[in-house]
Motif scaffolding. Structure first.
Motif, mmCIF file in Angstrom:
data_model
loop_
_atom_site.group_PDB
_atom_site.id
_atom_site.type_symbol
_atom_site.label_atom_id
_atom_site.label_comp_id
_atom_site.label_asym_id
_atom_site.label_seq_id
_atom_site.Cartn_x
_atom_site.Cartn_y
_atom_site.Cartn_z
ATOM 1 N N THR A 99 2.777 -2.050 -10.144
ATOM 2 C CA THR A 99 1.071 -2.085 -10.294
ATOM 3 C C THR A 99 0.746 -0.947 -9.925
ATOM 4 O OG1 THR A 99 1.296 -4.596 -9.516
ATOM 5 C CG2 THR A 99 -0.910 -3.075 -9.513
ATOM 6 N N VAL A 100 0.071 -0.050 -10.848
ATOM 7 C CA VAL A 100 -0.734 1.223 -10.635
ATOM 8 C C VAL A 100 -2.104 0.939 -10.257
ATOM 9 C CG1 VAL A 100 -1.355 3.333 -11.833
ATOM 10 C CG2 VAL A 100 0.615 2.228 -12.380
ATOM 11 N N LEU A 101 -2.570 1.581 -9.134
ATOM 12 C CA LEU A 101 -3.725 1.394 -8.651
ATOM 13 C C LEU A 101 -4.509 2.562 -9.299
ATOM 14 C CD1 LEU A 101 -1.814 0.079 -6.689
ATOM 15 C CD2 LEU A 101 -3.790 -0.353 -5.258
ATOM 16 N N ALA A 102 -5.519 2.626 -9.908
ATOM 17 C CA ALA A 102 -6.164 3.578 -10.677
ATOM 18 C C ALA A 102 -7.631 3.334 -10.959
ATOM 19 C CB ALA A 102 -5.659 4.430 -11.547
ATOM 20 N N GLN A 103 -8.794 3.947 -10.697
ATOM 21 C CA GLN A 103 -10.028 3.532 -11.192
ATOM 22 C C GLN A 103 -10.237 4.301 -12.662
ATOM 23 O OE1 GLN A 103 -12.190 1.892 -8.982
ATOM 24 N NE2 GLN A 103 -13.462 1.722 -10.749
ATOM 25 N N ALA A 104 -9.734 5.278 -12.891
ATOM 26 C CA ALA A 104 -9.714 5.888 -14.336
ATOM 27 C C ALA A 104 -8.434 6.712 -14.276
ATOM 28 C CB ALA A 104 -10.973 6.487 -14.387
ATOM 29 N N THR A 135 -7.992 -1.484 -10.967
ATOM 30 C CA THR A 135 -8.864 -0.434 -10.207
ATOM 31 C C THR A 135 -9.060 -1.177 -8.897
ATOM 32 O OG1 THR A 135 -10.870 -1.697 -10.750
ATOM 33 C CG2 THR A 135 -10.119 -0.349 -12.201
ATOM 34 N N GLU A 136 -9.712 -0.451 -7.939
ATOM 35 C CA GLU A 136 -10.039 -1.153 -6.589
ATOM 36 C C GLU A 136 -11.504 -1.284 -6.524
ATOM 37 O OE1 GLU A 136 -6.729 -0.646 -3.606
ATOM 38 O OE2 GLU A 136 -7.019 1.222 -4.369
ATOM 39 N N GLU A 137 -12.239 -1.424 -7.595
ATOM 40 C CA GLU A 137 -13.502 -1.640 -7.485
ATOM 41 C C GLU A 137 -14.397 -0.555 -6.825
ATOM 42 O OE1 GLU A 137 -14.653 -4.430 -9.387
ATOM 43 O OE2 GLU A 137 -12.745 -4.813 -9.949
ATOM 44 N N GLY A 138 -13.786 0.777 -6.842
ATOM 45 C CA GLY A 138 -14.594 1.833 -6.526
ATOM 46 C C GLY A 138 -14.358 2.126 -4.946
ATOM 47 N N LEU A 139 -13.503 1.341 -4.326
ATOM 48 C CA LEU A 139 -12.982 1.395 -3.083
ATOM 49 C C LEU A 139 -12.286 2.295 -2.793
ATOM 50 C CD1 LEU A 139 -13.567 -2.221 -1.886
ATOM 51 C CD2 LEU A 139 -15.243 -0.527 -1.595
ATOM 52 N N GLY A 140 -11.792 2.973 -1.586
ATOM 53 C CA GLY A 140 -10.699 3.828 -1.292
ATOM 54 C C GLY A 140 -10.574 5.091 -2.141
ATOM 55 N N GLY A 143 -10.253 4.286 -5.677
ATOM 56 C CA GLY A 143 -11.601 3.916 -6.290
ATOM 57 C C GLY A 143 -12.367 4.953 -6.371
ATOM 58 N N ALA A 144 -12.281 5.930 -5.548
ATOM 59 C CA ALA A 144 -13.185 7.349 -5.552
ATOM 60 C C ALA A 144 -12.501 8.446 -6.569
ATOM 61 C CB ALA A 144 -13.411 7.888 -4.056
ATOM 62 N N LYS A 145 -11.624 7.951 -7.285
ATOM 63 C CA LYS A 145 -11.105 8.786 -8.254
ATOM 64 C C LYS A 145 -10.389 10.154 -7.728
ATOM 65 C CE LYS A 145 -14.032 7.192 -12.032
ATOM 66 N NZ LYS A 145 -14.893 7.527 -12.765
ATOM 67 N N GLN A 146 -9.900 10.112 -6.371
ATOM 68 C CA GLN A 146 -9.032 11.011 -5.650
ATOM 69 C C GLN A 146 -7.648 11.188 -5.995
ATOM 70 O OE1 GLN A 146 -10.519 10.081 -1.666
ATOM 71 N NE2 GLN A 146 -12.178 11.681 -1.810
ATOM 72 N N GLY A 147 -7.174 10.035 -6.529
ATOM 73 C CA GLY A 147 -5.806 9.873 -6.890
ATOM 74 C C GLY A 147 -5.510 8.690 -7.495
ATOM 75 N N MET A 148 -3.913 8.421 -7.404
ATOM 76 C CA MET A 148 -3.501 7.252 -7.823
ATOM 77 C C MET A 148 -2.358 6.659 -6.869
ATOM 78 S SD MET A 148 -2.824 7.516 -11.886
ATOM 79 C CE MET A 148 -4.375 7.653 -12.989
ATOM 80 N N ALA A 149 -2.056 5.523 -6.983
ATOM 81 C CA ALA A 149 -1.093 4.877 -6.008
ATOM 82 C C ALA A 149 -0.257 4.016 -6.945
ATOM 83 C CB ALA A 149 -1.585 4.328 -4.984
ATOM 84 N N ALA A 150 0.847 3.429 -6.477
ATOM 85 C CA ALA A 150 1.737 2.531 -7.275
ATOM 86 C C ALA A 150 2.273 1.636 -6.165
ATOM 87 C CB ALA A 150 2.487 3.007 -8.455
ATOM 88 N N HIS A 151 2.483 0.550 -6.468
ATOM 89 C CA HIS A 151 3.447 -0.300 -5.721
ATOM 90 C C HIS A 151 4.612 -0.986 -6.641
ATOM 91 C CE1 HIS A 151 1.424 -1.077 -1.917
ATOM 92 N NE2 HIS A 151 0.212 -0.772 -2.639
ATOM 93 N N ALA A 152 5.935 -1.305 -6.262
ATOM 94 C CA ALA A 152 6.740 -1.926 -7.203
ATOM 95 C C ALA A 152 7.685 -2.633 -6.249
ATOM 96 C CB ALA A 152 7.444 -0.726 -7.490
ATOM 97 N N VAL A 153 8.196 -3.705 -6.703
ATOM 98 C CA VAL A 153 9.233 -4.601 -6.130
ATOM 99 C C VAL A 153 10.237 -4.670 -7.292
ATOM 100 C CG1 VAL A 153 7.499 -5.763 -4.590
ATOM 101 C CG2 VAL A 153 7.917 -6.633 -7.046
ATOM 102 N N CYS A 154 11.313 -4.965 -6.694
ATOM 103 C CA CYS A 154 12.628 -5.213 -7.564
ATOM 104 C C CYS A 154 13.416 -6.445 -7.000
ATOM 105 C CB CYS A 154 13.300 -3.808 -8.070
ATOM 106 S SG CYS A 154 14.336 -3.287 -6.483
ATOM 107 N N CYS A 155 14.252 -6.806 -8.217
ATOM 108 C CA CYS A 155 15.349 -7.754 -7.485
ATOM 109 C C CYS A 155 16.666 -7.054 -8.219
ATOM 110 C CB CYS A 155 15.081 -9.263 -7.793
ATOM 111 S SG CYS A 155 16.371 -10.437 -7.153
#
Length: 160
Positions: A99-104, A135-140, A143-155
């Motif tokens: 999952t990529v977390l990005a407001q834009a 998105t993170e609904e404008g939070l963090g 949400g403030a469009k300062q950067g991006m994050a990503a989470h990943a899981v694998c098996c």
């Protein structure tokens, strides 16, 4: 033996950089992610999930940002190298979910080519690779469009 891994990565936005996610160049004006390599947060999170599942450390251990050889490195190549390490240890991939977390910007138009790139790098069927964006609904900071994050899981599992 089945093993599960989790990966997380974050990069801040910077001007005069390309925005690369999942090995795909994303239209975002002249704003990309800051990093020693191409700063592909999605592929970095996936790489860390795979390395973690195999107890082989993290992406920084294998591709340190202090090594000039990795300056502007293509993270798809790094992911291919990570997968080669796991194959050498006898692992096969069951699946990856990220999952990529990005407001834009909006990432929906790019999801399919991202999945295809990741599947090719991991020598697996695209059905084994899930990529989502939220998105993170404008939070963090995302949400403030300062950067991006990503989470990943694998098996992964060890071949008999």
């Amino acid at each position: 033996m089945i093993r599960i891994g989790h990966g997380y990565d974050v990069h801040k936005f910077a001007e005069n950089r390309k925005l690369i996610l999942g090995g795909v160049e994303i239209e975002n004006g002249n704003i990309g992610l800051l990093g020693h390599s191409d700063a592909d947060v999605l592929l970095h999170a996936i790489s860390d999930a795979l390395l973690g599942a195999a107890a082989l450390g993290d992406i920084g251990k294998h591709f340190p940002d202090t090594d000039p050889k990795y300056k502007n490195a293509d993270s798809l190549v790094l992911l291919e190298n990570v997968w080669a390490l796991l194959e050498k240890e006898g692992y096969v991939l069951s699946n990856v979910d990220a999952t990529v977390l990005a407001q834009a910007p909006k990432l929906a138009p790019y999801i399919v080519p991202m999945r295809e790139n990741i599947a090719k790098a991991l020598k697996t069927d695209v059905a084994n690779v899930s990529v989502k964006a939220t998105t993170e609904e404008g939070l963090g900071f995302t949400g403030a469009k300062q950067g991006m994050a990503a989470h990943a899981v694998c098996c992964i599992e060890k071949k008999a």
